[in-house]
Design a protein around this motif. Structure first.
Motif, mmCIF file in Angstrom:
data_model
loop_
_atom_site.group_PDB
_atom_site.id
_atom_site.type_symbol
_atom_site.label_atom_id
_atom_site.label_comp_id
_atom_site.label_asym_id
_atom_site.label_seq_id
_atom_site.Cartn_x
_atom_site.Cartn_y
_atom_site.Cartn_z
ATOM 1 N N ALA A 78 0.869 -1.182 0.000
ATOM 2 C CA ALA A 78 0.000 0.000 0.000
ATOM 3 C C ALA A 78 0.897 1.220 0.000
ATOM 4 N N ILE A 84 5.638 3.986 1.383
ATOM 5 C CA ILE A 84 4.926 2.873 2.036
ATOM 6 C C ILE A 84 4.914 3.037 3.564
ATOM 7 N N ASP A 85 5.723 3.938 4.073
ATOM 8 C CA ASP A 85 5.702 4.218 5.520
ATOM 9 C C ASP A 85 6.421 5.536 5.779
ATOM 10 N N THR A 106 10.331 -5.233 8.303
ATOM 11 C CA THR A 106 8.881 -5.116 8.493
ATOM 12 C C THR A 106 8.471 -5.763 9.810
ATOM 13 N N ASP A 122 6.774 -3.497 12.501
ATOM 14 C CA ASP A 122 5.314 -3.640 12.649
ATOM 15 C C ASP A 122 4.885 -4.835 13.500
ATOM 16 N N ARG A 139 18.574 -13.123 7.524
ATOM 17 C CA ARG A 139 19.929 -13.666 7.350
ATOM 18 C C ARG A 139 20.807 -13.498 8.582
ATOM 19 N N ASN A 140 20.654 -12.348 9.271
ATOM 20 C CA ASN A 140 21.568 -12.038 10.384
ATOM 21 C C ASN A 140 20.981 -12.319 11.767
ATOM 22 N N ARG A 174 18.321 -11.135 13.311
ATOM 23 C CA ARG A 174 17.994 -9.895 14.032
ATOM 24 C C ARG A 174 16.636 -9.955 14.733
ATOM 25 N N ARG A 222 12.453 -3.304 0.501
ATOM 26 C CA ARG A 222 13.660 -4.026 0.050
ATOM 27 C C ARG A 222 13.328 -5.422 -0.434
ATOM 28 N N LEU A 223 12.431 -6.075 0.281
ATOM 29 C CA LEU A 223 12.059 -7.431 -0.131
ATOM 30 C C LEU A 223 11.359 -7.396 -1.494
ATOM 31 N N SER A 245 13.863 -6.912 -4.202
ATOM 32 C CA SER A 245 14.618 -8.127 -4.540
ATOM 33 C C SER A 245 13.838 -8.999 -5.521
HETATM 34 N N1 LIG Z 1 2.752 0.054 3.179
HETATM 35 C C1 LIG Z 1 2.971 -1.221 3.060
HETATM 36 O O1 LIG Z 1 2.304 -1.930 2.318
HETATM 37 C C2 LIG Z 1 4.080 -1.860 3.860
HETATM 38 C C3 LIG Z 1 4.151 -3.262 3.928
HETATM 39 C C4 LIG Z 1 5.203 -3.835 4.621
HETATM 40 C C5 LIG Z 1 6.149 -3.032 5.230
HETATM 41 N N2 LIG Z 1 6.025 -1.679 5.173
HETATM 42 C C6 LIG Z 1 7.019 -0.815 5.809
HETATM 43 O O2 LIG Z 1 8.265 -1.032 5.152
HETATM 44 C C7 LIG Z 1 9.308 -0.758 6.056
HETATM 45 C C8 LIG Z 1 10.312 -1.883 6.011
HETATM 46 O O3 LIG Z 1 10.774 -2.012 4.682
HETATM 47 P P1 LIG Z 1 12.304 -2.172 4.362
HETATM 48 O O4 LIG Z 1 12.475 -1.997 2.903
HETATM 49 O O5 LIG Z 1 13.074 -1.270 5.270
HETATM 50 O O6 LIG Z 1 12.658 -3.635 4.819
HETATM 51 P P2 LIG Z 1 12.053 -5.113 4.538
HETATM 52 O O7 LIG Z 1 11.939 -5.311 3.084
HETATM 53 O O8 LIG Z 1 10.890 -5.341 5.406
HETATM 54 O O9 LIG Z 1 13.223 -6.015 5.122
HETATM 55 C C9 LIG Z 1 14.465 -5.954 4.504
HETATM 56 C C10 LIG Z 1 15.417 -6.845 5.243
HETATM 57 O O10 LIG Z 1 15.075 -8.208 5.087
HETATM 58 C C11 LIG Z 1 16.263 -8.988 5.060
HETATM 59 N N3 LIG Z 1 16.435 -9.758 3.828
HETATM 60 C C12 LIG Z 1 16.968 -10.992 3.767
HETATM 61 N N4 LIG Z 1 17.034 -11.438 2.525
HETATM 62 C C13 LIG Z 1 16.559 -10.454 1.740
HETATM 63 C C14 LIG Z 1 16.391 -10.323 0.343
HETATM 64 N N5 LIG Z 1 16.709 -11.299 -0.511
HETATM 65 N N6 LIG Z 1 15.872 -9.187 -0.130
HETATM 66 C C15 LIG Z 1 15.503 -8.187 0.712
HETATM 67 N N7 LIG Z 1 15.642 -8.259 2.032
HETATM 68 C C16 LIG Z 1 16.162 -9.381 2.561
HETATM 69 C C17 LIG Z 1 17.422 -8.004 5.110
HETATM 70 O O11 LIG Z 1 17.878 -8.014 6.446
HETATM 71 P P3 LIG Z 1 19.126 -8.948 6.787
HETATM 72 O O12 LIG Z 1 20.205 -8.566 5.837
HETATM 73 O O13 LIG Z 1 19.426 -8.680 8.204
HETATM 74 O O14 LIG Z 1 18.690 -10.357 6.535
HETATM 75 C C18 LIG Z 1 16.808 -6.692 4.745
HETATM 76 O O15 LIG Z 1 17.448 -5.594 5.325
HETATM 77 C C19 LIG Z 1 8.671 -0.597 7.425
HETATM 78 O O16 LIG Z 1 8.578 0.785 7.689
HETATM 79 C C20 LIG Z 1 7.279 -1.173 7.247
HETATM 80 O O17 LIG Z 1 6.325 -0.581 8.091
HETATM 81 C C21 LIG Z 1 5.012 -1.082 4.501
#
Ligand SMILES: NC(=O)c1ccc[n+]([C@@H]2O[C@H](COP(=O)([O-])OP(=O)(O)OC[C@H]3O[C@@H](n4cnc5c(N)ncnc54)[C@H](OP(=O)(O)O)[C@@H]3O)[C@@H](O)[C@H]2O)c1
Length: 346
Positions: free
Chosen positions: A150, A157-158, A197, A201, A222-223, A225, A286-287, A290
């Motif tokens: 969203a 997204i946030d 996430t 959240d 992976r780490n 956390r 980030r996910l 990817s």
């Molecule tokens: N509006 C919406 O629909 C929505 C939905 C979900 C989340 N959000 C918001 O999004 C934010 C988080 O997003 P984000 O981009 O910072 O992080 P994210 O995509 O939630 O998480 C990324 C982390 O996941 C781990 N990871 C492991 N393998 C991965 C891979 N192949 N590709 C990507 N990540 C991988 C990594 O940590 P390691 O390296 O430690 O493994 C990476 O730093 C929050 O603020 C949340 O509230 C919004």
């Protein structure tokens, strides 16, 4: 055949890792029987349709419509092509062939050899769309991947928040859209989120606003956390954690070793082996990136609300026009299909 599709859809989310299938029996332009595959391991659609016919003597002059090729092997139930032969059906019309290795044309051959008239490829594209999860799983040997996020009207997204700030997400989409997301969760094998996430959240990732089974929860940490207090680690729901750190979680939480060199293609391979037919990816950015960068996605469902954040976590971008746009309450829903993985290029 469209009635078969309607019936098949009733089994969505219940038949995984099987396809969804509906069957209709027609005698002199009238439907005299119908059925669908209700759940994994249960009777197939053809069996339920044949059982529903009140006067079996009509079967020898009837046509059976079925959206997927009847099976020819002894799996959890006896072969449907054999039952169709035994019941003496005159004609069978099929939408899609079943690529499952132990069927793959053998059901059609069995019926032709038995002297039954067989027609295939009836509304083939619509049939392939309905069973896109199963067909992708078998053909590409990986789960069907649906991305969902969203975003605000200005593309975030946030808000920028500290990880673990306990405030919880700021909702961008409305109540109706959030209920729809729970319905979608009930339709897929698994749901996946990134580590950040979970830290931001702490989602429980279950089906609450709809009825249906909870999907398997998956995260890539992976780490190592994630804190033990994370809801995703409560052990109550099947959960898979890809992690490079030795962890022993309780209950239904399983770990898969994933060192930093682990790539999305390895994740997909592991999920294929675990019979995860579809994955609903709920972020974060980030996910999603990817998946988009690796090309290992099939569909994206993007909600855009009216709110503006001005700054924050940037939404992922798909550089093409949506294939479908809908208005849901106050929110816009755009659906994108990955042309590179679409089995029919539509
Ligand atoms: N509006 C919406 O629909 C929505 C939905 C979900 C989340 N959000 C918001 O999004 C934010 C988080 O997003 P984000 O981009 O910072 O992080 P994210 O995509 O939630 O998480 C990324 C982390 O996941 C781990 N990871 C492991 N393998 C991965 C891979 N192949 N590709 C990507 N990540 C991988 C990594 O940590 P390691 O390296 O430690 O493994 C990476 O730093 C929050 O603020 C949340 O509230 C919004």
């Amino acid at each position: 055949m469209r009635r078969c599709f309607e019936l098949a859809r009733k089994g969505l989310g219940m038949t995984l890792a099987n396809p969804i299938v509906g069957a209709v029996i027609v005698y002199k332009d009238r439907i005299i029987g119908e059925g669908y595959h209700h759940e994994f391991g249960g009777p197939h659609a053809e069996v339920n349709a044949i059982r529903s016919v009140k006067d079996p003597s009509l079967l020898s002059q009837s046509t059976l419509y079925c959206n997927l090729e009847p099976c020819s092997h002894h799996g959890k139930t006896p072969p449907c092509s054999m039952l169709i032969q035994q019941k003496n059906l005159k004609r069978v019309v099929v939408s899609n062939l079943d690529p499952f290795p132990s069927v793959n044309g053998k059901g059609i051959k069995h019926m032709l050899d038995a002297g039954i008239e067989v027609e295939t490829a009836c509304l083939e594209e619509e049939g392939a769309h309905i069973n896109r999860r199963f067909l992708h799983y078998i053909n590409y040997r990986r789960p069907y991947v649906i991305l969902k996020w969203a975003q605000t009207a200005d593309g975030y997204i946030d808000l920028e928040r500290e990880l673990g700030d306990q405030e919880g997400p700021r909702w961008i989409s409305d109540e109706v859209s959030r209920t729809l997301v729970h319905k979608w969760r009930s339709e897929e094998s698994a749901i996946m989120v990134g580590t950040n996430t979970i830290l931001s959240d702490n989602p429980s990732l279950n089906v609450r606003r709809w009825s249906g089974d909870n999907p398997v929860r998956i995260t890539l940490d992976r780490n190592g956390r994630l804190p033990e207090s994370a809801q995703i680690l409560d052990g109550k729901q099947e959960t898979i954690v890809f992690t490079g750190v030795q962890q022993n979680y309780a209950g239904k939480t399983h770990t898969v070793h994933a060192d930093p060199s682990y790539e999305m293609v390895d994740v997909m391979e592991e999920l294929f082996d675990r019979r995860i037919v579809s994955v609903f990816v709920e972020g974060g950015a980030r996910l999603h990136s990817s998946f988009l960068e690796s090309g290992l996605w099939d569909e994206a469902r993007v909600f855009t609300g009216k709110m503006l954040f001005t700054q924050g976590v940037k939404a992922p971008e798909i550089d093409e026009k949506p294939d479908e746009s809908l208005k849901i309450g106050d929110t816009k829903l755009d659906v994108y299909r990955n042309k590179m993985t679409d089995l029919h290029g539509s």
